[in-house]
Design an enzyme around this catalytic site. Structure first.
Site, PDB file in Angstrom:
ATOM      1  N   SER A  72       3.235  -1.680  10.446  1.00 34.24           N
ATOM      2  CA  SER A  72       4.686  -1.781  10.646  1.00 34.24           C
ATOM      3  C   SER A  72       5.260  -3.159  10.321  1.00 34.24           C
ATOM      4  O   SER A  72       6.174  -3.635  10.998  1.00 34.24           O
ATOM      5  CB  SER A  72       5.066  -1.350  12.065  1.00 34.24           C
ATOM      6  N   GLY A 117       2.422   2.736  10.664  1.00 35.17           N
ATOM      7  CA  GLY A 117       3.418   3.785  10.456  1.00 35.17           C
ATOM      8  C   GLY A 117       4.127   4.226  11.728  1.00 35.17           C
ATOM      9  O   GLY A 117       4.807   5.251  11.738  1.00 35.17           O
ATOM     10  N   ASN A 123       0.881  -1.174   0.000  1.00 34.21           N
ATOM     11  CA  ASN A 123       0.000   0.000   0.000  1.00 34.21           C
ATOM     12  C   ASN A 123       0.920   1.227   0.000  1.00 34.21           C
ATOM     13  O   ASN A 123       1.470   1.596   1.027  1.00 34.21           O
ATOM     14  CB  ASN A 123      -0.881  -0.035   1.259  1.00 34.21           C
ATOM     15  N   TRP A 124       1.074   1.815  -1.177  1.00 35.51           N
ATOM     16  CA  TRP A 124       2.022   2.938  -1.294  1.00 35.51           C
ATOM     17  C   TRP A 124       1.470   4.245  -0.722  1.00 35.51           C
ATOM     18  O   TRP A 124       2.174   5.239  -0.654  1.00 35.51           O
ATOM     19  CB  TRP A 124       2.432   3.129  -2.757  1.00 35.51           C
ATOM     20  N   LYS A 125       0.184   4.263  -0.398  1.00 33.82           N
ATOM     21  CA  LYS A 125      -0.453   5.484   0.123  1.00 33.82           C
ATOM     22  C   LYS A 125      -0.171   6.654  -0.825  1.00 33.82           C
ATOM     23  O   LYS A 125      -0.146   6.442  -2.035  1.00 33.82           O
ATOM     24  CB  LYS A 125       0.031   5.757   1.548  1.00 33.82           C
ATOM     25  N   GLY A 152       2.747  -0.911   4.291  1.00 35.86           N
ATOM     26  CA  GLY A 152       2.855   0.493   3.906  1.00 35.86           C
ATOM     27  C   GLY A 152       4.312   0.876   3.673  1.00 35.86           C
ATOM     28  O   GLY A 152       4.908   0.545   2.645  1.00 35.86           O
ATOM     29  N   GLY A 153       4.906   1.546   4.657  1.00 35.13           N
ATOM     30  CA  GLY A 153       6.258   2.103   4.531  1.00 35.13           C
ATOM     31  C   GLY A 153       7.292   1.163   3.934  1.00 35.13           C
ATOM     32  O   GLY A 153       8.051   1.540   3.034  1.00 35.13           O
ATOM     33  N   HIS A 184      -9.551   1.682   4.770  1.00 37.76           N
ATOM     34  CA  HIS A 184      -8.263   1.835   5.451  1.00 37.76           C
ATOM     35  C   HIS A 184      -8.439   2.824   6.606  1.00 37.76           C
ATOM     36  O   HIS A 184      -9.231   3.777   6.482  1.00 37.76           O
ATOM     37  CB  HIS A 184      -7.203   2.339   4.466  1.00 37.76           C
ATOM     38  N   GLU A 186      -6.802   5.242   7.540  1.00 43.48           N
ATOM     39  CA  GLU A 186      -6.608   6.655   7.168  1.00 43.48           C
ATOM     40  C   GLU A 186      -7.857   7.203   6.483  1.00 43.48           C
ATOM     41  O   GLU A 186      -8.188   8.379   6.622  1.00 43.48           O
ATOM     42  CB  GLU A 186      -5.348   6.793   6.288  1.00 43.48           C
ATOM     43  N   GLU A 226      -5.663  -4.179  10.758  1.00 41.47           N
ATOM     44  CA  GLU A 226      -4.602  -3.197  10.929  1.00 41.47           C
ATOM     45  C   GLU A 226      -4.859  -2.377  12.191  1.00 41.47           C
ATOM     46  O   GLU A 226      -5.637  -1.416  12.159  1.00 41.47           O
ATOM     47  CB  GLU A 226      -4.554  -2.257   9.718  1.00 41.47           C
TER      48      GLU A 226
END
Ligand code: PGA
Length: 254
Positions: A215, A175, A11-13, A236-237, A98, A100, A169
């Site tokens: 994470s 993150g 998930n590159w956001k 993600g990251g 998600h 966010e 999640e």
């Protein structure tokens, strides 16, 4: 251990525009991605087409996914993206709900429910996200929060439910570098599978893929993936760098 095929998603956001996506793909196409599991990349909308073309040009087995969608097929919805457009780009997955989207953009359960339904109508696999905040966990509300979020999909038919992927999640792990311990994650994954069994039947629950997100890094992947009810990861990251995402994919099989 279960027979479920693992699924690992990037998930590159709001990262990696077209230029950075190409740099990622240049690295990615040199790597030999294992075929014993499913892998997908979810870039921002504006990079979807480039990433899709890049993957097909390199004959990659990596699938394409989107990070969000609207539930209407078209119309006066400024700034929104229809699932039909995602289908045109050959997306196979769409992330829905998600944290966010829930917390920053205040997406209500009612929309998420419509989005899951709309994605299934066009045969895109919804990756429906659930997870509690730190306050909710500390107040002993993890179970009620997650079950409350799952209620948004309770009216699906069994056939529809069979097409859904769930991502657990915990918001406090996203993150932050703070991963849920394998035991903490497994406990909630088990809860999700039981709910799915009670709602749609145990045969459907046995097939359900439940991803963990929050994470995930190369170093903690194997231990998480070895849990009975963890069937993959939403990353993600650590998915922004081709090498690190590749290591996560590899470690998911160890
Ligand atoms: P993270 O994000 O891996 O950077 O914690 C996961 C996600 O939000 O999907």
């Amino acid at each position: 251990m279960s027979e479920r095929r693992k699924l690992v998603m990037a998930n590159w956001k709001m990262n990696h525009g077209i230029k950075d996506s190409f740099s990622f793909l240049a690295e990615w196409s040199k790597l030999s991605i294992p075929t014993e599991l499913d892998v997908a990349i979810c870039p921002p909308f504006t990079s979807l087409q480039s990433v899709g073309l890049g993957l097909s040009e390199s004959n990659s087995t990596t699938a394409l996914g989107a990070q969000n969608c609207h539930f209407e097929t078209n119309g006066a919805f400024t700034g929104e993206v229809s699932l039909n457009f995602l289908k045109e780009l050959e997306c196979q997955y769409v992330i829905i709900g998600h944290s966010e989207r829930r917390h920053i953009f205040n997406e209500p359960d009612e929309w998420l429910s419509k989005k899951v339904d709309a994605a299934l109508q066009v045969e895109l696999t919804p990756v429906f996200c659930v997870g509690e905040t730190l306050e909710q966990r500390e107040a002993g509300q993890t179970e009620s929060t997650v079950l409350g979020q799952l209620a948004a999909i309770k009216d699906l038919s069994r056939e529809q439910a069979a097409q859904v992927v769930i991502a657990y999640e915990p918001v406090w792990a996203i993150g932050t570098g703070k991963t849920a311990t394998p035991d903490q994650a497994e406990e909630v994954h088990g809860l999700i599978r039981r709910w799915f069994g009670d709602t749609f039947g145990t045969a459907y629950a046995a097939e359900l893929r439940i991803l963990y997100g929050g994470s995930v890094k190369p170093e903690n992947t194997s231990e998480l993936m070895r849990q009975e009810n963890i069937d993959g990861a939403l990353v993600g990251g650590a998915s922004l760098d081709a090498k690190s995402f590749f290591e996560i994919v590899q470690n998911s099989l160890k």
